[in-house]
Design a protein around this motif. Structure first.
Motif, PDB file in Angstrom:
ATOM      1  N   GLU A 191       0.851  -1.192   0.000  1.00  0.00           N
ATOM      2  CA  GLU A 191       0.000   0.000   0.000  1.00  0.00           C
ATOM      3  C   GLU A 191       0.888   1.244   0.000  1.00  0.00           C
ATOM      4  N   GLU A 249      -3.363   3.170   0.551  1.00  0.00           N
ATOM      5  CA  GLU A 249      -4.115   2.762  -0.645  1.00  0.00           C
ATOM      6  C   GLU A 249      -3.468   1.539  -1.280  1.00  0.00           C
ATOM      7  N   LYS A 304      -2.001  -1.035  -3.709  1.00  0.00           N
ATOM      8  CA  LYS A 304      -1.372  -0.898  -5.020  1.00  0.00           C
ATOM      9  C   LYS A 304      -0.984  -2.250  -5.621  1.00  0.00           C
ATOM     10  N   GLN A 305      -0.496  -3.158  -4.790  1.00  0.00           N
ATOM     11  CA  GLN A 305      -0.088  -4.481  -5.259  1.00  0.00           C
ATOM     12  C   GLN A 305      -0.733  -5.542  -4.382  1.00  0.00           C
ATOM     13  N   GLY A 322       1.219  -3.908 -10.523  1.00  0.00           N
ATOM     14  CA  GLY A 322       0.769  -2.767  -9.738  1.00  0.00           C
ATOM     15  C   GLY A 322       1.869  -1.823  -9.331  1.00  0.00           C
ATOM     16  N   GLY A 369       4.371   1.321  -9.325  1.00  0.00           N
ATOM     17  CA  GLY A 369       4.025   2.695  -9.645  1.00  0.00           C
ATOM     18  C   GLY A 369       4.909   3.682  -8.926  1.00  0.00           C
TER      19      GLY A 369
END
Length: 232
Positions: A160, A164, A166-167, A204, A206
């Motif tokens: 996260e 949030e 992400k992966q 995921g 980023g």
């Protein structure tokens, strides 16, 4: 009597869960594109038969919980959450049946990446060193020793950013398992105690920016945290 021209670097170590002993780091091997969905998001096909690797210097190690400045010469700094295998016994040309006997334990890892530099090098068919092997780019949690021969082959791996998600994937989705990676890698190297293998990241990945807080976990292994500081 010989003397050093300048003081040699300190031994790089990783904490061991539940122990005052430290794990001295020898080499860091990282596996590229070892989850199919991540390979797809990077725009490449997966080659199951032949995993490939890049390396990071032991000096890239930074412990979980650290705050590290945003690195220089990049505008696209990425996280990659990974399961890390810590080698504890010498092994060369490992048979599949006993490959995991060489593993001392496991940790959570972040393969931090200057993605713009990596992609620029990839486009020119050049090595990835500037994008991958740089200071404080190998974040790691304390190593959890193997108990009763139990190795993590399934279970959630997730990351996260600022809370949030992400992966998120399962270790069973590894294209080449830890066991298979050791078999393959030990054909080319004499693996020794202190070697670390970052086994690859799920989809995921980023960018992050100063002030972002990365948290992640691997089931039955542990958690990891990392904060992005202002550029130095």
């Amino acid at each position: 009597m010989s003397t050093y021209l300048f003081p040699p670097p300190d031994v790089v170590t990783v904490a061991i869960e539940g122990s005052s002993a430290l794990f001295p780091v020898n080499r860091i091997f990282c596996v590229g594109r070892n989850y199919a969905a991540h390979a797809a998001e990077m725009g490449v096909k997966v080659d199951k038969e032949e995993p490939f690797y890049f390396t990071k210097a032991a000096s890239a190690i930074v412990p979980s919980g650290s705050t590290v400045p945003y690195p220089p010469e990049t505008e696209n700094y990425h996280y990659e959450m990974e399961l890390v295998a810590a080698i504890g016994q010498p092994i060369h040309r490992a048979p599949l049946e006993t490959a995991l006997d060489s593993v001392y334990g496991y940790a959570c890892g972040l393969d931090m990446t200057r993605r713009d530099l990596q992609l620029r090098a990839r486009e020119k068919q050049r090595p990835w060193d500037l994008g991958k092997d740089f200071e404080q780019s190998a974040v790691i949690s304390p190593i959890v020793p193997v108990v009763d021969g139990k190795h993590p082959t399934t279970g959630e791996i997730a990351l996260e950013v600022n809370g949030e998600s992400k992966q998120k994937a399962d270790l069973s989705e590894l294209i080449n398992s830890t066991q298979e990676l050791i078999v393959h890698l030990s054909r080319f190297y004499h693996l020794v105690p202190g070697d670390l293998i970052y086994t690859g990241t799920p989809a995921g990945v980023g960018p992050v920016k100063p002030g972002d807080v990365i948290t992640g976990h691997v089931d039955a292994v542990g958690t990891i945290t990392f904060t992005i500081g202002e550029p130095a």
